[in-house]
Enzyme design. Structure first.
Site, short mmCIF file in Angstrom:
data_model
loop_
_atom_site.label_atom_id
_atom_site.label_comp_id
_atom_site.label_asym_id
_atom_site.label_seq_id
_atom_site.Cartn_x
_atom_site.Cartn_y
_atom_site.Cartn_z
N VAL A 1 0.87 -1.17 0.00
CA VAL A 1 0.00 0.00 0.00
C VAL A 1 0.91 1.22 0.00
O VAL A 1 2.05 1.17 0.44
CB VAL A 1 -0.98 0.04 1.20
CG1 VAL A 1 -2.02 -1.05 1.07
CG2 VAL A 1 -0.24 -0.07 2.52
N SER A 2 0.38 2.33 -0.50
CA SER A 2 1.21 3.53 -0.68
C SER A 2 1.39 4.35 0.59
O SER A 2 2.40 5.00 0.78
CB SER A 2 0.61 4.42 -1.75
OG SER A 2 0.58 3.73 -2.97
#
Length: 181
Positions: free
Chosen positions: A8-9
């Site tokens: 995930v960013s």
């Protein structure tokens, strides 16, 4: 062996859905990280997964954009996997690079992911430009330091430099930097 990679960013996002999908797909080991997908070289867990996979393994991701955001980066990863005779499987987009159709789909979706990333960057730059036009200041606020008071406290010698820094709400490093000037 099936090896999973989940990313995930931002720290506000969760890996739970990706981990559940990779586990359901039979992954025996899952590498996880919370980092931007802009460059694969900066992602430690991706590099660990690529080093871990062996001949005959399959690297599984839930979506192509979890692996990389540029076509060049994606192709470099796939070339690295090919050299090791490792398959790439993208679960939600039904991509399997062992087939010609899978390689075509992979290339098309990679180009779209790169296009999307460029659009995001353009929008962010436009937003920053508009904010600057409205007078918004970016970066840290300048520190307002009572230099005369700090100097007098230091010269008095009644407190340590750490205590003086704490009293004036600055770090010791900032105090020493001010003293060196």
């Amino acid at each position: 062996m099936k090896i999973g990679y989940a990313r995930v960013s931002t720290t506000g996002q969760t890996l739970d859905a990706q981990i559940a999908a990779l586990t359901a797909a039979g992954c025996e080991r899952i590498f996880k990280e919370q980092r931007s997908g802009k460059s694969s070289a900066e992602r430690i867990e991706l590099q660990a997964a690529l080093a871990y996979v062996r001949d005959g393994d399959a690297l599984l991701v839930t979506r192509l954009d979890r692996l990389a955001r540029s076509v060049l980066d994606l192709h470099q990863i796939v070339q690295q996997l090919n050299r090791k005779s490792v398959d790439l499987v993208v679960l939600l987009q039904a991509i399997d690079t062992t087939t010609p159709a899978g390689r075509l789909t992979f290339s098309l979706l990679g180009a779209i992911a790169e296009f999307e990333r460029e659009l995001i960057c353009e929008r962010a730059a436009e937003g920053r430009a508009r904010a600057k036009q409205k007078g918004v200041k970016f970066g840290r606020k300048p520190m307002e330091v009572d230099w005369a008071s700090i100097q007098s406290d230091i010269l008095a010698g009644t407190q340590s430099k750490a205590a003086v820094a704490q009293q004036h709400g600055i770090s010791r490093a900032t105090l020493y930097r001010l003293l060196d000037c």
